[in-house]
Write an enzyme that holds these catalytic residues in place. Structure first.
Site, PDB file in Angstrom:
ATOM      1  N   THR A   1       0.828  -1.205   0.000  1.00 47.41           N
ATOM      2  CA  THR A   1       0.000   0.000   0.000  1.00 47.41           C
ATOM      3  C   THR A   1       0.864   1.258   0.000  1.00 47.41           C
ATOM      4  O   THR A   1       0.429   2.317  -0.468  1.00 47.41           O
ATOM      5  CB  THR A   1      -0.949  -0.008   1.210  1.00 47.41           C
TER       6      THR A   1
ATOM      7  N   LYS B   1      -0.034 -12.112   8.181  1.00 48.80           N
ATOM      8  CA  LYS B   1      -1.049 -11.241   7.603  1.00 48.80           C
ATOM      9  C   LYS B   1      -1.645 -12.021   6.445  1.00 48.80           C
ATOM     10  O   LYS B   1      -1.007 -12.211   5.407  1.00 48.80           O
ATOM     11  CB  LYS B   1      -0.448  -9.920   7.112  1.00 48.80           C
TER      12      LYS B   1
ATOM     13  N   TYR C   1       3.372 -12.578   5.142  1.00 46.54           N
ATOM     14  CA  TYR C   1       2.321 -11.858   4.406  1.00 46.54           C
ATOM     15  C   TYR C   1       1.936 -12.686   3.192  1.00 46.54           C
ATOM     16  O   TYR C   1       2.700 -12.787   2.233  1.00 46.54           O
ATOM     17  CB  TYR C   1       2.839 -10.475   4.009  1.00 46.54           C
TER      18      TYR C   1
END
Length: 293
Positions: A47, A164, A135
């Protein structure tokens, strides 16, 4: 690992009109989140447009956030990639003294086998004493790291403390929650599935939308952790549309459009990303106007 329970936010990297990093906006974004209930900050994730951030910019971004944060919240740094050796070298050369954990994305493009995932993260775990949050984001990496692989890593390496999970698949959360070690954290990476994962036993979220609605989204997570389903779902439903909007075209163009509406950052992104379309900007603006009226 209580420091990673609750709501972490995957911070965007704000840009000026000339696409240089807007450090003033970054400071404002960090302060906004600290003041409004965010539990920890994630730096240089996808992000944050990590793929188009230079090494020098990354260092400056880290230092800026450390300075503004001033020890108030735990900090997680994105350090990952498709070249295992490069990831290891970065871990061994970065100053991680003010970083509480690293977030390491599953290798992308190469589409490794499950054994390849395991050996990649084994090498990373052996290269650092820092806590590691795995992740898994197959929508970006083109290959799913299966729950059995995640659980195997969790059991074999003490510094692999969480995942995550962003497979956008509720059943995968359940598989992870069913088989995980007691002290291993399952952190949602899917804003739309977060509350369900928390109510099933998850530890929270590393959120995109949370940085624009830190007070509301962190409250939803806390209510979920307390088992207060009705109150938590009321917040979930109030934010459903905006969560859908920010991922409608690409991330982080959507969330930057929201942050622009809040006068926190511009909506500038670096190619190959482009800003949210006019139609999406209008939908976001209408939602924001209704939400705050």
């Amino acid at each position: 690992m209580q420091k990673f329970v609750g709501m972490g936010v995957a911070l965007v990297t704000p840009f000026n009109d000339d696409l240089s990093v807007d450090f003033n906006a970054l400071k404002n974004l960090v302060e906004f989140n600290i003041e409004n209930g965010t539990n920890y900050l994630v730096i240089n994730g996808t992000t944050g447009e990590s793929a188009t951030i230079t090494k020098e910019e990354k260092t400056a971004i880290i230092n800026t956030i450390i300075e503004v944060n001033n020890g108030r919240l735990p900090l997680v740094l994105g350090v990952g990639g498709a070249n295992t050796q490069v990831v290891i070298e970065e871990l061994q050369t970065l100053d991680l003294s003010n970083i509480d954990a690293i977030l390491s994305v599953a290798p992308y493009y190469s589409k490794p086998t499950q054994e390849g995932f395991y050996q990649h993260f084994k090498a990373i775990a052996n290269a650092t004493t820092k806590d590691i949050i795995l992740y898994n984001v197959p929508g970006r990496t083109a290959k799913n790291m299966e729950p059995a692989t995640t659980i195997r890593l969790a059991k074999d390496f003490k510094n692999i403390v969480a995942v995550k999970e962003a497979g956008n698949h509720q059943q995968q959360y359940y598989s992870l929650l069913k088989d995980k070690p007691a002290d291993f954290l399952i952190i949602s990476g899917d804003d739309d599935l977060t509350l369900g994962a928390v109510l099933a036993g998850g530890s929270g979220v590393i959120s995109v939308i949370g940085q624009a609605f830190p007070k509301e989204f962190s409250r939803m997570i806390q209510l979920g952790l307390e088992g207060k389903n009705k109150q938590a779902f009321a917040i979930h439903y109030s934010l459903m549309d905006i969560v859908s909007y920010i991922f409608e075209e690409n991330n982080p163009s959507g969330i930057k459009a929201v942050l622009k509406n809040l006068n926190i950052t511009s909506d500038k992104v670096r190619l190959p990303l482009v800003p949210a379309s006019d139609d999406l900007q209008i939908k976001i603006a209408n939602f924001m106007a209704d939400f705050y009226n």
